[in-house]
Design a protein around this motif. Sequence first.
Motif, PDB file in Angstrom:
ATOM      1  N   ASN A 243       0.791  -1.236   0.188  1.00  0.00           N
ATOM      2  CA  ASN A 243      -0.032  -0.207   0.035  1.00  0.00           C
ATOM      3  C   ASN A 243       0.932   1.154  -0.039  1.00  0.00           C
ATOM      4  O   ASN A 243       1.813   1.237   0.629  1.00  0.00           O
ATOM      5  N   GLN A 244       0.441   2.112  -0.883  1.00  0.00           N
ATOM      6  CA  GLN A 244       1.189   3.492  -0.782  1.00  0.00           C
ATOM      7  C   GLN A 244       0.445   4.437  -0.862  1.00  0.00           C
ATOM      8  O   GLN A 244      -0.662   4.679  -1.535  1.00  0.00           O
ATOM      9  N   GLY A 245       0.736   5.547   0.177  1.00  0.00           N
ATOM     10  CA  GLY A 245      -0.088   6.711   0.302  1.00  0.00           C
ATOM     11  C   GLY A 245      -0.358   7.537  -0.777  1.00  0.00           C
ATOM     12  O   GLY A 245       0.846   7.708  -1.426  1.00  0.00           O
ATOM     13  N   ALA A 246      -0.978   8.454  -1.033  1.00  0.00           N
ATOM     14  CA  ALA A 246      -1.168   9.691  -1.955  1.00  0.00           C
ATOM     15  C   ALA A 246       0.043  10.499  -1.879  1.00  0.00           C
ATOM     16  O   ALA A 246       0.421  11.163  -2.959  1.00  0.00           O
ATOM     17  N   SER A 247       0.630  10.864  -0.808  1.00  0.00           N
ATOM     18  CA  SER A 247       1.443  11.452  -0.568  1.00  0.00           C
ATOM     19  C   SER A 247       2.911  11.182  -1.005  1.00  0.00           C
ATOM     20  O   SER A 247       3.856  11.818  -1.378  1.00  0.00           O
ATOM     21  N   GLU A 248       2.901   9.865  -1.232  1.00  0.00           N
ATOM     22  CA  GLU A 248       4.136   9.153  -2.041  1.00  0.00           C
ATOM     23  C   GLU A 248       5.337   9.480  -1.092  1.00  0.00           C
ATOM     24  O   GLU A 248       6.625   9.174  -1.493  1.00  0.00           O
ATOM     25  N   ILE A 249       5.256   9.519   0.186  1.00  0.00           N
ATOM     26  CA  ILE A 249       6.430   9.435   1.086  1.00  0.00           C
ATOM     27  C   ILE A 249       6.615   8.011   1.810  1.00  0.00           C
ATOM     28  O   ILE A 249       7.288   7.972   2.821  1.00  0.00           O
ATOM     29  N   SER A 250       5.259   7.248   1.807  1.00  0.00           N
ATOM     30  CA  SER A 250       5.691   5.920   2.340  1.00  0.00           C
ATOM     31  C   SER A 250       5.127   4.860   1.792  1.00  0.00           C
ATOM     32  O   SER A 250       4.114   5.209   0.955  1.00  0.00           O
ATOM     33  N   ILE A 251       5.683   3.650   1.963  1.00  0.00           N
ATOM     34  CA  ILE A 251       5.294   2.273   1.297  1.00  0.00           C
ATOM     35  C   ILE A 251       4.998   1.382   2.552  1.00  0.00           C
ATOM     36  O   ILE A 251       5.569   1.240   3.566  1.00  0.00           O
ATOM     37  N   MET A 252       3.844   0.812   2.542  1.00  0.00           N
ATOM     38  CA  MET A 252       3.681  -0.260   3.604  1.00  0.00           C
ATOM     39  C   MET A 252       3.483  -1.590   3.017  1.00  0.00           C
ATOM     40  O   MET A 252       2.976  -1.858   1.852  1.00  0.00           O
ATOM     41  N   LEU A 253       4.132  -2.658   3.606  1.00  0.00           N
ATOM     42  CA  LEU A 253       4.131  -4.005   3.134  1.00  0.00           C
ATOM     43  C   LEU A 253       3.526  -4.863   4.369  1.00  0.00           C
ATOM     44  O   LEU A 253       3.838  -4.424   5.520  1.00  0.00           O
ATOM     45  N   GLY A 254       2.734  -5.772   3.950  1.00  0.00           N
ATOM     46  CA  GLY A 254       2.368  -6.920   4.920  1.00  0.00           C
ATOM     47  C   GLY A 254       2.980  -8.130   4.842  1.00  0.00           C
ATOM     48  O   GLY A 254       3.229  -8.414   3.830  1.00  0.00           O
ATOM     49  N   THR A 255       3.485  -8.477   5.745  1.00  0.00           N
ATOM     50  CA  THR A 255       4.244  -9.897   5.983  1.00  0.00           C
ATOM     51  C   THR A 255       3.893 -10.790   6.929  1.00  0.00           C
ATOM     52  O   THR A 255       3.178 -10.149   7.833  1.00  0.00           O
ATOM     53  N   LYS A 256       4.411 -11.854   7.057  1.00  0.00           N
ATOM     54  CA  LYS A 256       4.417 -12.752   8.267  1.00  0.00           C
ATOM     55  C   LYS A 256       5.195 -11.995   9.538  1.00  0.00           C
ATOM     56  O   LYS A 256       6.346 -11.599   9.015  1.00  0.00           O
ATOM     57  N   SER A 257       4.824 -12.298  10.464  1.00  0.00           N
ATOM     58  CA  SER A 257       5.595 -11.625  11.738  1.00  0.00           C
ATOM     59  C   SER A 257       7.103 -12.221  11.782  1.00  0.00           C
ATOM     60  O   SER A 257       7.822 -11.555  11.991  1.00  0.00           O
ATOM     61  N   ALA A 258       7.178 -13.446  11.438  1.00  0.00           N
ATOM     62  CA  ALA A 258       8.557 -14.030  11.549  1.00  0.00           C
ATOM     63  C   ALA A 258       9.315 -13.491  10.287  1.00  0.00           C
ATOM     64  O   ALA A 258      10.707 -13.703  10.752  1.00  0.00           O
ATOM     65  N   ASP A 259       8.830 -12.878   9.522  1.00  0.00           N
ATOM     66  CA  ASP A 259       9.742 -12.505   8.388  1.00  0.00           C
ATOM     67  C   ASP A 259      10.048 -10.954   8.471  1.00  0.00           C
ATOM     68  O   ASP A 259      10.812 -10.332   7.625  1.00  0.00           O
ATOM     69  N   ALA A 260       9.429 -10.170   9.440  1.00  0.00           N
ATOM     70  CA  ALA A 260       9.177  -8.870   9.395  1.00  0.00           C
ATOM     71  C   ALA A 260      10.826  -8.305   9.727  1.00  0.00           C
ATOM     72  O   ALA A 260      11.345  -7.318   9.216  1.00  0.00           O
ATOM     73  N   ASP A 261      11.438  -8.840  10.446  1.00  0.00           N
ATOM     74  CA  ASP A 261      12.761  -8.281  11.104  1.00  0.00           C
ATOM     75  C   ASP A 261      13.957  -8.377   9.850  1.00  0.00           C
ATOM     76  O   ASP A 261      14.723  -7.582   9.584  1.00  0.00           O
ATOM     77  N   ARG A 262      13.766  -9.707   9.222  1.00  0.00           N
ATOM     78  CA  ARG A 262      14.462  -9.893   8.061  1.00  0.00           C
ATOM     79  C   ARG A 262      14.224  -8.889   6.855  1.00  0.00           C
ATOM     80  O   ARG A 262      15.241  -8.528   6.436  1.00  0.00           O
ATOM     81  N   ALA A 263      13.146  -8.677   6.878  1.00  0.00           N
ATOM     82  CA  ALA A 263      12.733  -7.805   5.865  1.00  0.00           C
ATOM     83  C   ALA A 263      13.300  -6.158   5.894  1.00  0.00           C
ATOM     84  O   ALA A 263      13.757  -5.775   5.045  1.00  0.00           O
ATOM     85  N   VAL A 264      13.134  -5.965   7.228  1.00  0.00           N
ATOM     86  CA  VAL A 264      13.747  -4.601   7.342  1.00  0.00           C
ATOM     87  C   VAL A 264      15.231  -4.548   7.226  1.00  0.00           C
ATOM     88  O   VAL A 264      15.730  -3.393   6.537  1.00  0.00           O
ATOM     89  N   LYS A 265      16.122  -5.429   7.705  1.00  0.00           N
ATOM     90  CA  LYS A 265      17.347  -5.719   7.331  1.00  0.00           C
ATOM     91  C   LYS A 265      17.607  -5.653   5.875  1.00  0.00           C
ATOM     92  O   LYS A 265      18.584  -4.825   5.486  1.00  0.00           O
ATOM     93  N   TYR A 266      17.227  -6.362   5.104  1.00  0.00           N
ATOM     94  CA  TYR A 266      17.348  -6.446   3.659  1.00  0.00           C
ATOM     95  C   TYR A 266      17.020  -5.164   2.850  1.00  0.00           C
ATOM     96  O   TYR A 266      17.558  -4.616   1.744  1.00  0.00           O
ATOM     97  N   ILE A 267      15.883  -4.555   3.598  1.00  0.00           N
ATOM     98  CA  ILE A 267      15.463  -3.146   2.556  1.00  0.00           C
ATOM     99  C   ILE A 267      16.618  -2.265   2.945  1.00  0.00           C
ATOM    100  O   ILE A 267      16.941  -1.310   2.464  1.00  0.00           O
ATOM    101  N   TYR A 268      16.791  -2.268   4.300  1.00  0.00           N
ATOM    102  CA  TYR A 268      17.671  -1.239   4.774  1.00  0.00           C
ATOM    103  C   TYR A 268      19.113  -1.230   3.855  1.00  0.00           C
ATOM    104  O   TYR A 268      19.678  -0.351   3.475  1.00  0.00           O
ATOM    105  N   GLU A 269      19.696  -2.519   3.971  1.00  0.00           N
ATOM    106  CA  GLU A 269      20.757  -2.811   2.850  1.00  0.00           C
ATOM    107  C   GLU A 269      20.676  -2.387   1.486  1.00  0.00           C
ATOM    108  O   GLU A 269      21.732  -1.918   0.820  1.00  0.00           O
ATOM    109  N   ALA A 270      19.460  -2.304   0.991  1.00  0.00           N
ATOM    110  CA  ALA A 270      19.198  -1.988  -0.359  1.00  0.00           C
ATOM    111  C   ALA A 270      19.219  -0.434  -0.534  1.00  0.00           C
ATOM    112  O   ALA A 270      19.701   0.043  -1.530  1.00  0.00           O
ATOM    113  N   PHE A 271      19.075   0.404   0.613  1.00  0.00           N
ATOM    114  CA  PHE A 271      19.170   1.720   0.226  1.00  0.00           C
ATOM    115  C   PHE A 271      20.154   2.446   1.125  1.00  0.00           C
ATOM    116  O   PHE A 271      20.334   3.829   0.762  1.00  0.00           O
ATOM    117  N   PHE A 272      20.737   1.965   1.943  1.00  0.00           N
ATOM    118  CA  PHE A 272      21.905   2.525   2.797  1.00  0.00           C
ATOM    119  C   PHE A 272      23.173   1.595   2.567  1.00  0.00           C
ATOM    120  O   PHE A 272      23.425   0.836   3.241  1.00  0.00           O
TER     121      PHE A 272
END
Length: 449
Positions: free
Chosen positions: A420-449
């Motif tokens: 889901n992306q808001g009309a302001s285009e400053i945020s993107i929301m993803l829904g995942t399993k709870s068990a995958d959330a921490d890993r997802a944050v880590k991998y997305i961080y690595e992609a942008f920083f």
Amino acid sequence: MKVVKFGGSSLANGEQFKKVIQIVTSDPSRQVIITSAPGKRFAEDTKVTDLLIAYAEHFLDYEDTSAIQAVIFSRYQEIAQTFELPADQLVWLKKELRKLQEKTYPNAAYLLAAFKAHGEYFNARLLTLILNHLGVPARFVDPREIGLLVTSDPNNASVLPDTYENFEKFKYGSEKLILPGFFGVTAEGEIATFSRGGSDITGAIVARGLHAELYENFTDVDAIYAANPRLVKNPYAITKMTYREMRELSYAGFSVFHDEAIVPAIEGRVKINVKNTNHPDRPGTMIIPYQEFTPLTRVTGITSSKHFAALYLHKFLLNKGAGLTLKILNILYKHGISYEHMPSGIDDLTIIFDKSQLTAEKKQAVSRDIRAALRPDELSWIDDYALIMIVGEGMHNRIGIMKDIILAISDHNINIHMINQGASEISIMLGTKSADADRAVKYIYEAFF
């Protein structure tokens, strides 16, 4: 004039009080001080707020409360002794602690609110006594005196507009003003608290109401980071961000600053500086209006939260059924449940909830009523649900952001349930399993920083 708020870790013991007093006295413009209750002194310690909750529970269960009262009093006594404050100056505290169980409250919820609020109340009065003892002119200000009025929701109150009219009438001189955070007073004169961590909210309300030039929020980190340091090693420190970035990230898991505290600051256009009590000379993170902000990175922060559940509904021709969404909203209203998000397709609808407001009985009742009203082809609850937020003013009108996010997590076999992306285009929301959330944050961080 600056409004300064100190968190529980900043006021946990006498040594931390010394740091706070040094910060307060080093800058004459730091005139209004908002206190939290004493936090943990070490990892296994108990916050004073939690001790007060235990005190309330003991009393409601008709158990002896003398031991828990002694523990609570000792926390403040220990701080006072650090400054050699005469023992007779704490007699009031012991009396008021005992009198909490002698008062009459409308119900148990108000009793709990009153007990909890006294962690901040006692700390504000104690800091005032210590400052005066050290020769620093200071004055304790009760929320009743300044007119901080809140709604009659004892443990999840919101500020009333009349508060700001009352603040305009409030008179003060050059002395330091010490206010307890976390609570206000209802129209009926009862104490009601904001949600947990609500001293941030008090600070923002006071900063707006007294027209502060800056709201300094002192905590125990050097800055707000682009990701949770427990998930990402040495994450990027955010030097500047916007109000709306902070609100999005706070809502979704950033615990440094309460998401509701942003609203009064926005309304009063008061800039916020999040700083570290232990390293006050470091710049921290400035939170400012987006009109004054130039993004240096595409993404400002990534966070996740696992306290969600979702209700999935499938019905052919759902998009053709006029009023179906209204029927769902009326059912939720009937059961006193608010929803967080409602992404949909032509035949599908997912309703995302904060788990804290759901019980097994409520889930069953909502399912029953929706089946009766809509006759869906499929209806099921998803309890294993997490939301991931990727936030940044630099995302606006930038091509390829979504591609980089999807590749970052799909390469590690993480499935996405919702985007889901808001009309302001400053945020993107993803829904995942709870068990995958921490890993997802880590991998997305690595992609942008």
